[in-house]
Scaffold this motif. Structure first.
Motif, PDB file in Angstrom:
ATOM      1  N   GLY A   1     -55.330   8.565   4.969  1.00 34.68           N
ATOM      2  CA  GLY A   1     -54.575   7.461   4.401  1.00 34.68           C
ATOM      3  C   GLY A   1     -54.875   6.126   5.044  1.00 34.68           C
ATOM      4  N   GLY A   2     -55.605   6.144   6.131  1.00 30.64           N
ATOM      5  CA  GLY A   2     -55.921   4.910   6.833  1.00 30.64           C
ATOM      6  C   GLY A   2     -57.101   4.160   6.226  1.00 30.64           C
ATOM      7  N   SER A   3     -57.474   3.075   6.890  1.00 30.56           N
ATOM      8  CA  SER A   3     -58.545   2.201   6.395  1.00 30.56           C
ATOM      9  C   SER A   3     -59.537   1.895   7.502  1.00 30.56           C
ATOM     10  CB  SER A   3     -57.953   0.877   5.885  1.00 30.56           C
ATOM     11  OG  SER A   3     -57.088   1.082   4.803  1.00 30.56           O
ATOM     12  N   LEU A   4     -60.749   1.618   7.076  1.00 29.88           N
ATOM     13  CA  LEU A   4     -61.815   1.128   7.966  1.00 29.88           C
ATOM     14  C   LEU A   4     -62.661   0.145   7.172  1.00 29.88           C
ATOM     15  CD1 LEU A   4     -63.196   4.301   9.814  1.00 29.88           C
ATOM     16  CD2 LEU A   4     -61.957   2.394  10.860  1.00 29.88           C
ATOM     17  N   ARG A   5     -63.289  -0.779   7.889  1.00 27.83           N
ATOM     18  CA  ARG A   5     -64.240  -1.686   7.261  1.00 27.83           C
ATOM     19  C   ARG A   5     -65.568  -1.569   7.984  1.00 27.83           C
ATOM     20  NH1 ARG A   5     -64.843  -8.246   7.245  1.00 27.83           N
ATOM     21  NH2 ARG A   5     -65.542  -8.509   5.083  1.00 27.83           N
ATOM     22  N   LEU A   6     -66.562  -1.113   7.269  1.00 26.93           N
ATOM     23  CA  LEU A   6     -67.904  -1.008   7.823  1.00 26.93           C
ATOM     24  C   LEU A   6     -68.673  -2.299   7.561  1.00 26.93           C
ATOM     25  CD1 LEU A   6     -68.948   2.593   6.703  1.00 26.93           C
ATOM     26  CD2 LEU A   6     -67.578   1.879   8.682  1.00 26.93           C
ATOM     27  N   SER A   7     -69.529  -2.652   8.503  1.00 29.47           N
ATOM     28  CA  SER A   7     -70.415  -3.799   8.346  1.00 29.47           C
ATOM     29  C   SER A   7     -71.850  -3.359   8.585  1.00 29.47           C
ATOM     30  CB  SER A   7     -70.062  -4.902   9.341  1.00 29.47           C
ATOM     31  OG  SER A   7     -68.762  -5.393   9.129  1.00 29.47           O
ATOM     32  N   CYS A   8     -72.774  -4.081   7.988  1.00 33.39           N
ATOM     33  CA  CYS A   8     -74.198  -3.801   8.168  1.00 33.39           C
ATOM     34  C   CYS A   8     -74.917  -5.136   8.279  1.00 33.39           C
ATOM     35  CB  CYS A   8     -74.716  -2.996   6.987  1.00 33.39           C
ATOM     36  SG  CYS A   8     -76.524  -2.792   6.948  1.00 33.39           S
TER      37      CYS A   8
ATOM     38  N   LEU B   1     -68.361  -2.528   3.649  1.00 31.13           N
ATOM     39  CA  LEU B   1     -67.710  -1.479   2.866  1.00 31.13           C
ATOM     40  C   LEU B   1     -66.271  -1.368   3.365  1.00 31.13           C
ATOM     41  CD1 LEU B   1     -68.144   0.669   0.636  1.00 31.13           C
ATOM     42  CD2 LEU B   1     -68.452   2.343   2.483  1.00 31.13           C
ATOM     43  N   GLN B   2     -65.341  -1.801   2.538  1.00 29.77           N
ATOM     44  CA  GLN B   2     -63.924  -1.638   2.840  1.00 29.77           C
ATOM     45  C   GLN B   2     -63.488  -0.278   2.323  1.00 29.77           C
ATOM     46  OE1 GLN B   2     -61.691  -3.714   4.528  1.00 29.77           O
ATOM     47  NE2 GLN B   2     -60.325  -1.941   4.343  1.00 29.77           N
TER      48      GLN B   2
ATOM     49  N   TRP C   1     -83.392   1.279   6.284  1.00 24.56           N
ATOM     50  CA  TRP C   1     -82.096   1.905   6.501  1.00 24.56           C
ATOM     51  C   TRP C   1     -81.735   1.785   7.958  1.00 24.56           C
ATOM     52  CZ3 TRP C   1     -86.531   4.335   5.118  1.00 24.56           C
ATOM     53  CH2 TRP C   1     -87.100   5.211   6.046  1.00 24.56           C
ATOM     54  N   GLY C   2     -80.421   1.909   8.235  1.00 28.05           N
ATOM     55  CA  GLY C   2     -79.947   1.783   9.600  1.00 28.05           C
ATOM     56  C   GLY C   2     -79.831   3.123  10.297  1.00 28.05           C
ATOM     57  N   GLN C   3     -79.204   3.073  11.473  1.00 27.14           N
ATOM     58  CA  GLN C   3     -79.070   4.289  12.276  1.00 27.14           C
ATOM     59  C   GLN C   3     -77.776   5.048  11.962  1.00 27.14           C
ATOM     60  OE1 GLN C   3     -78.144   1.318  13.282  1.00 27.14           O
ATOM     61  NE2 GLN C   3     -76.112   1.720  14.147  1.00 27.14           N
ATOM     62  N   GLY C   4     -76.892   4.408  11.202  1.00 27.23           N
ATOM     63  CA  GLY C   4     -75.657   5.064  10.799  1.00 27.23           C
ATOM     64  C   GLY C   4     -74.486   4.774  11.720  1.00 27.23           C
ATOM     65  N   THR C   5     -73.283   4.877  11.156  1.00 25.74           N
ATOM     66  CA  THR C   5     -72.052   4.764  11.929  1.00 25.74           C
ATOM     67  C   THR C   5     -71.138   5.906  11.503  1.00 25.74           C
ATOM     68  OG1 THR C   5     -70.260   3.256  12.605  1.00 25.74           O
ATOM     69  CG2 THR C   5     -70.941   3.141  10.294  1.00 25.74           C
ATOM     70  N   GLN C   6     -70.531   6.581  12.486  1.00 22.20           N
ATOM     71  CA  GLN C   6     -69.741   7.779  12.202  1.00 22.20           C
ATOM     72  C   GLN C   6     -68.324   7.404  11.765  1.00 22.20           C
ATOM     73  OE1 GLN C   6     -70.687  11.083  12.239  1.00 22.20           O
ATOM     74  NE2 GLN C   6     -68.618  11.531  11.467  1.00 22.20           N
ATOM     75  N   VAL C   7     -67.892   8.010  10.683  1.00 20.16           N
ATOM     76  CA  VAL C   7     -66.516   7.887  10.215  1.00 20.16           C
ATOM     77  C   VAL C   7     -65.899   9.275  10.244  1.00 20.16           C
ATOM     78  CG1 VAL C   7     -65.037   7.376   8.239  1.00 20.16           C
ATOM     79  CG2 VAL C   7     -66.964   5.865   8.789  1.00 20.16           C
ATOM     80  N   THR C   8     -64.794   9.408  10.955  1.00 16.92           N
ATOM     81  CA  THR C   8     -64.088  10.682  11.048  1.00 16.92           C
ATOM     82  C   THR C   8     -62.648  10.473  10.614  1.00 16.92           C
ATOM     83  OG1 THR C   8     -65.495  11.398  12.886  1.00 16.92           O
ATOM     84  CG2 THR C   8     -63.431  12.589  12.546  1.00 16.92           C
ATOM     85  N   VAL C   9     -62.247  11.228   9.607  1.00 11.12           N
ATOM     86  CA  VAL C   9     -60.886  11.122   9.088  1.00 11.12           C
ATOM     87  C   VAL C   9     -60.170  12.428   9.431  1.00 11.12           C
ATOM     88  CG1 VAL C   9     -59.440  10.677   7.080  1.00 11.12           C
ATOM     89  CG2 VAL C   9     -61.753   9.695   7.214  1.00 11.12           C
ATOM     90  N   SER C  10     -59.216  12.329  10.329  1.00 15.31           N
ATOM     91  CA  SER C  10     -58.537  13.525  10.815  1.00 15.31           C
ATOM     92  C   SER C  10     -57.198  13.148  11.425  1.00 15.31           C
ATOM     93  CB  SER C  10     -59.398  14.224  11.870  1.00 15.31           C
ATOM     94  OG  SER C  10     -58.710  15.319  12.439  1.00 15.31           O
TER      95      SER C  10
END
Length: 128
Positions: free
Chosen positions: A15-22, A81-82, A118-127
């Motif tokens: 239910g939370g939010s994150l904003r990714l940037s590149c 990416l919101q 492409w980039g190296q990636g960023t981890q998103v964990t929803v738990s």
């Protein structure tokens, strides 16, 4: 040297939010379709969203439609990416990727090497 650097990932409750940037450098960012793709553990690459070079057209996978918003700032060479209403199934390594021109085929790419950069990636964990 062409480079894409993602940031903004982390651990968030359902239910939370994150904003990714590149952040892009070393190439003409405004000439590229930009995409967010993700890869969950043990699964293949999944296209999430893309935005055309001018930022006027956006597209989303059904799994994120209505929850995620892609945007770009060509003056700052940055893609965003919101992500709202996050679910455990959104857990993945998120990559930003660039494809030259306004290329709708990006939605069917199954490997990062099909993109120009492409980039190296960023981890998103929803738990919880």
């Amino acid at each position: 040297q062409e480079q894409l650097v993602e940031s903004g990932g982390g651990l968030v409750q359902p239910g939370g939010s994150l904003r990714l940037s590149c952040a892009a450098s070393g190439f003409t960012f405004s000439s590229y379709t930009m995409s967010w793709v993700r890869q969950a553990p043990g699964k293949g690459l999944e296209w999430v969203s893309d935005i055309n070079s001018g930022g006027f057209s956006t597209y989303y996978a059904d799994s994120v439609k209505g929850r995620f918003t892609i945007s770009r700032d060509n003056a700052k060479n940055t893609l965003y990416l919101q992500m709202n209403s996050l679910k455990p199934e959104d857990t993945a390594l998120y990559y930003c990727a660039a494809a030259y021109g306004d290329d709708s085929a990006v939605r069917y790419y199954t490997a990062l090497y099909e993109y120009n950069y492409w980039g190296q990636g960023t981890q998103v964990t929803v738990s919880s």
